[in-house]
Design a protein around this motif. Structure first.
Motif, mmCIF file in Angstrom:
data_model
loop_
_atom_site.group_PDB
_atom_site.id
_atom_site.type_symbol
_atom_site.label_atom_id
_atom_site.label_comp_id
_atom_site.label_asym_id
_atom_site.label_seq_id
_atom_site.Cartn_x
_atom_site.Cartn_y
_atom_site.Cartn_z
ATOM 1 N N ASP A 31 59.886 -44.276 -92.237
ATOM 2 C CA ASP A 31 58.942 -43.313 -92.799
ATOM 3 C C ASP A 31 58.061 -42.755 -91.688
ATOM 4 O O ASP A 31 57.133 -43.421 -91.222
ATOM 5 N N ILE A 32 58.347 -41.519 -91.269
ATOM 6 C CA ILE A 32 57.600 -40.920 -90.165
ATOM 7 C C ILE A 32 56.239 -40.371 -90.590
ATOM 8 O O ILE A 32 55.461 -39.963 -89.739
ATOM 9 N N THR A 33 55.945 -40.374 -91.893
ATOM 10 C CA THR A 33 54.656 -39.827 -92.330
ATOM 11 C C THR A 33 53.492 -40.610 -91.730
ATOM 12 O O THR A 33 52.424 -40.045 -91.507
ATOM 13 N N THR A 34 53.698 -41.889 -91.454
ATOM 14 C CA THR A 34 52.616 -42.674 -90.852
ATOM 15 C C THR A 34 52.397 -42.286 -89.388
ATOM 16 O O THR A 34 51.267 -42.343 -88.903
ATOM 17 N N LEU A 35 53.449 -41.862 -88.693
ATOM 18 C CA LEU A 35 53.296 -41.325 -87.335
ATOM 19 C C LEU A 35 52.564 -39.989 -87.395
ATOM 20 O O LEU A 35 51.636 -39.744 -86.619
ATOM 21 N N LEU A 36 52.952 -39.135 -88.326
ATOM 22 C CA LEU A 36 52.310 -37.834 -88.464
ATOM 23 C C LEU A 36 50.837 -37.965 -88.851
ATOM 24 O O LEU A 36 50.020 -37.110 -88.510
ATOM 25 N N ASN A 37 50.504 -39.044 -89.529
ATOM 26 C CA ASN A 37 49.142 -39.295 -89.993
ATOM 27 C C ASN A 37 48.296 -40.035 -88.959
ATOM 28 O O ASN A 37 47.123 -40.291 -89.170
ATOM 29 N N ASN A 38 48.875 -40.395 -87.834
ATOM 30 C CA ASN A 38 48.180 -41.116 -86.771
ATOM 31 C C ASN A 38 47.973 -40.147 -85.607
ATOM 32 O O ASN A 38 48.878 -39.913 -84.807
ATOM 33 N N LYS A 39 46.785 -39.554 -85.525
ATOM 34 C CA LYS A 39 46.564 -38.484 -84.546
ATOM 35 C C LYS A 39 46.767 -38.938 -83.106
ATOM 36 O O LYS A 39 47.260 -38.174 -82.284
ATOM 37 N N GLU A 40 46.434 -40.178 -82.799
ATOM 38 C CA GLU A 40 46.623 -40.669 -81.427
ATOM 39 C C GLU A 40 48.114 -40.772 -81.092
ATOM 40 O O GLU A 40 48.560 -40.316 -80.032
ATOM 41 N N ALA A 41 48.881 -41.367 -81.973
ATOM 42 C CA ALA A 41 50.318 -41.527 -81.733
ATOM 43 C C ALA A 41 51.017 -40.170 -81.720
ATOM 44 O O ALA A 41 51.873 -39.913 -80.857
ATOM 45 N N LEU A 42 50.657 -39.290 -82.634
ATOM 46 C CA LEU A 42 51.274 -37.972 -82.692
ATOM 47 C C LEU A 42 50.952 -37.167 -81.427
ATOM 48 O O LEU A 42 51.836 -36.548 -80.833
ATOM 49 N N ASN A 43 49.695 -37.176 -81.017
ATOM 50 C CA ASN A 43 49.319 -36.459 -79.792
ATOM 51 C C ASN A 43 50.013 -37.044 -78.568
ATOM 52 O O ASN A 43 50.423 -36.305 -77.671
ATOM 53 N N PHE A 44 50.156 -38.360 -78.525
ATOM 54 C CA PHE A 44 50.882 -39.002 -77.431
ATOM 55 C C PHE A 44 52.326 -38.504 -77.391
ATOM 56 O O PHE A 44 52.852 -38.123 -76.335
#
Length: 182
Positions: A31-44
């Motif tokens: 489930d990638i929605t948790t990556l999309l919802n994590n601004k630090e991980a997404l920006n990284f």
């Protein structure tokens, strides 16, 4: 073009939620929605992709419906490149090219606009989706890019489900880069 270290990959992988037995028993859904919802991980992730692709001299980024749209459009914004949607049949409003591909039970079809690359011959295109499994959709998308006059110079996937070997088929046609190998 630096690839991520194991520690950086682990960081991203830990930002993705595992859902057991979805959509059916025996499947561990990523489930990638948790990556999309994590601004630090997404920006990284986006900073990594921007650095990785900035010198590839791309003309377009094509995203596969629907989760590929998310990553492709964000990367387009980072690299100041135009976005090309590859969609399920009968979803695009203008003249299209289509390609059928095999599913586990039957076939499906995807489409691209005939003028997706605005007349640029051999436009250099990055193909993007969230994951590659058996490779059917990715291979059909590669064929659509060719039909529309583009050249798929690389395919990017956040996740590569290696045991399903779809990436091996695509790798025979173009370069393939996955941030995370599962």
């Amino acid at each position: 073009m630096k690839k991520l270290t194991q520690q950086e990959q682990k960081y991203l992988l830990e930002s993705i939620r595992n859902i057991p037995d979805f959509p059916k028993k025996g499947i561990l859904f990523k489930d990638i929605t948790t990556l999309l919802n994590n601004k630090e991980a997404l920006n990284f992730l986006l900073k990594h992709l921007q650095a990785y692709y900035k010198d590839k001299n791309l003309d377009f980024i094509a995203g596969i419906e629907s989760r590929g749209f998310i990553f492709a459009s964000m990367l387009c914004a980072k690299l100041s490149l135009p976005f090309v949607p590859i969609r399920k049949a009968n979803k695009l409003p203008f003249e299209t090219l289509s390609c059928k591909y095999e599913l586990e039970y039957g076939t499906d079809s995807i489409e691209i606009h005939k003028d997706a690359f605005r007349g640029i011959k051999k436009a250099k295109v990055l193909l993007v989706d969230d994951l590659i499994a058996t490779g059917g959709t990715a291979l059909a998308s590669y064929e659509l890019i060719k039909k529309a006059g583009g050249e798929c110079v690389e395919a990017f996937f956040l996740l590569n489900l290696k045991d399903l070997k779809g990436y091996l088929k695509l790798k025979e046609l173009t370069s393939v880069y996955s941030v995370l190998e599962i």
